[in-house]
Design a protein around this motif. Structure first.
Motif: not given
Lengths: 185, 283
Positions: B41, B238, B245-246
């Protein structure tokens, strides 16, 4: 994802164009407050008394900085976890606050208040206290000095980098980001 | 009996505490750099870049890495053949902690647990230190230190599972704790897991597990495999750096296990934020 440069106080128009995931560089005056100061601010509102600063268009930063070294405006000053302010923020938003800076999840009540009264919740990078302090040019305690790190400070900031977590449309970057990268077996 | 002067002990511990506030240790730096390389991300990558820039700035300007300079937590092994002269070890540790926090412009973060007033003027500046003593053979004093922040402590949890729940039960519990924590403990995080013992032994082990250098293998091959499995599972959540987020949520999982009662399976999860400030000295 858009990038904006904004100066406080923020207007309804300013915050309405922001969307979860946007990056904003904030300049101007912002105020610090943590749990204890929030309780006192809300008590003043309930008693109908005057607040130590004007809430209209204001941005409040959830932070308890380290003491400044001699000659410096502030010590390290990264965000603290925001949920501890969840019971107070909707009342301040109702009375004109437009922005909050912290880290971590907010309650549904806070998200609803952002939608109803047009306000946003910004995330700053937790644990980047030395870096963030560079964006703070001046700091002055304006109320509740006895609370030490939790006193209310007026900060002059220049290009303070924040990310929109909760916008005025009910979006939540934490939920969106996680949904994108979550691997379900 | 070997002797160590009280003042020498204070001086050594004070220097370590001051240094740790502004210097992210090599193991944490390397783990964050690796996460930066591997993150998918772009948003999370930019957060990781800020974290690395912050570490560089804190070091070069000798500023605290984070405004939450933590409670001072120590694990101290005292050899049976060494004694401190001129005062007690506990007093020396508290004195060193107070001096380091005051003179280093670090934050006093201890308060009364009910009325929440800061205890700096009555107990001492950021006192009392949290000290776990053990008596061991030898004539040395080994001191492990960490500046432990509140945000990651707040999401830590302990439970006692039924023995039949076994490894899958442990996996589910750890996953639930980290999932519920989400962005709050300042990910990417290190996850300390204490398994077995009694209720409090599991909790203490989960804290001590965080003192191991991130990225070093567990000496027990079975636990090492379980750590890797847990890390992979947790990264599937996640959450990503600062919860935006990643793919890189957990830098490492560290497990310590202990024998336990035939009726119990205690499990504790202690979370460490990315600002993993720890050091050790041997005197």
């Amino acid at each position: 994802m858009a990038e904006y440069h904004m100066t406080t106080p923020l207007s309804d128009e300013d915050v309405s164009k922001l969307e979860a995931g946007d990056i904003v560089y904030l300049s101007g005056t912002i105020y610090t407050a943590r749990d204890a100061a929030h309780k006192r601010l809300v008590d003043l509102i309930e008693k109908g008394e005057e607040l130590p600063f004007d809430l209209k268009g204001s941005v409040i930063y959830f932070v308890g900085p380290t003491p400044p070294k001699p000659g410096e405006p502030i010590g390290s000053a990264g965000p603290t976890t925001s949920y501890r302010m969840d019971s107070y923020s909707p009342i301040l938003i109702k009375h004109g606050q437009k922005g909050m800076i912290g880290k971590g999840k907010r309650s549904q009540e806070v998200k609803d208040a952002c939608k109803e009264h047009k306000a946003v919740y910004f995330g700053a990078t937790g644990g980047a206290g030395a870096l963030i302090a560079k964006a703070i040019k001046k700091a002055k305690v304006i109320a509740y000095e006895e609370l030490g790190p939790e006193a209310v400070r007026e900060l002059e900031v220049e290009n303070f980098p924040v990310t929109v977590i909760n916008d005025t449309k009910g979006n939540d970057l934490y939920e969106m980001g996680r949904a994108k990268y979550e691997v379900k077996d | 009996m070997r002797e160590i002067a009280y003042d020498d002990l204070v001086k050594s511990v004070k220097a370590m505490v001051m240094h740790t506030a502004s210097h992210l240790p090599e193991d944490a730096l390397k783990a964050i750099e690796k996460a930066y390389e591997e993150e998918k991300s772009e948003v999370a990558k930019s957060v990781l870049k800020q974290i690395l820039d912050n570490a560089q700035l804190a070091k070069s300007e000798d500023r605290p890495l984070c405004q939450d300079t933590g409670l001072a937590v120590y694990f101290i092994n005292v050899g049976e053949d060494v004694k401190v002269v001129g005062g007690s070890i506990r007093d020396a540790i508290n004195e060193a902690t107070e001096q380091a926090y005051k003179e280093g412009y670090l934050r006093a973060s201890t308060c009364d647990c009910f009325d929440r007033h800061n205890l700096k003027d009555e107990v001492g500046y950021n006192l009392p230190a949290v000290i776990h003593f053990d008596i061991v053979p030898g004539d040395k004093i080994e001191i492990e230190y960490a500046a432990k922040g509140g945000g990651s402590e707040n999401v830590s949890r302990a439970t006692v599972l039924a023995p039949a729940q076994g490894k899958p039960g442990i996996m589910n519990f750890v996953k639930q704790v980290i999932s519920d924590a989400g962005p709050n403990p300042c990910p990417p995080i290190i996850v300390g897991v204490g398994i077995g013992g009694t209720f409090e032994v599991a909790a203490k082990s989960s804290k001590h597990a965080l003192f191991r250098e991130a990225g070093t293998p567990n000496p027990n091959p079975d636990l090492d495999a379980f750590e890797k499995e847990l890390k992979e599972e947790l990264n599937k959540l996640g959450i990503g750096a600062m919860g935006m987020g990643g793919t890189q949520t957990v830098l490492a999982v560290h497990i310590e296990k202990n024998p336990c009662h035939i009726a119990s399976l205690p499990v504790s999860v202690n979370v460490q934020c990315h600002s993993s400030r720890h050091s050790h000295i041997t005197l």
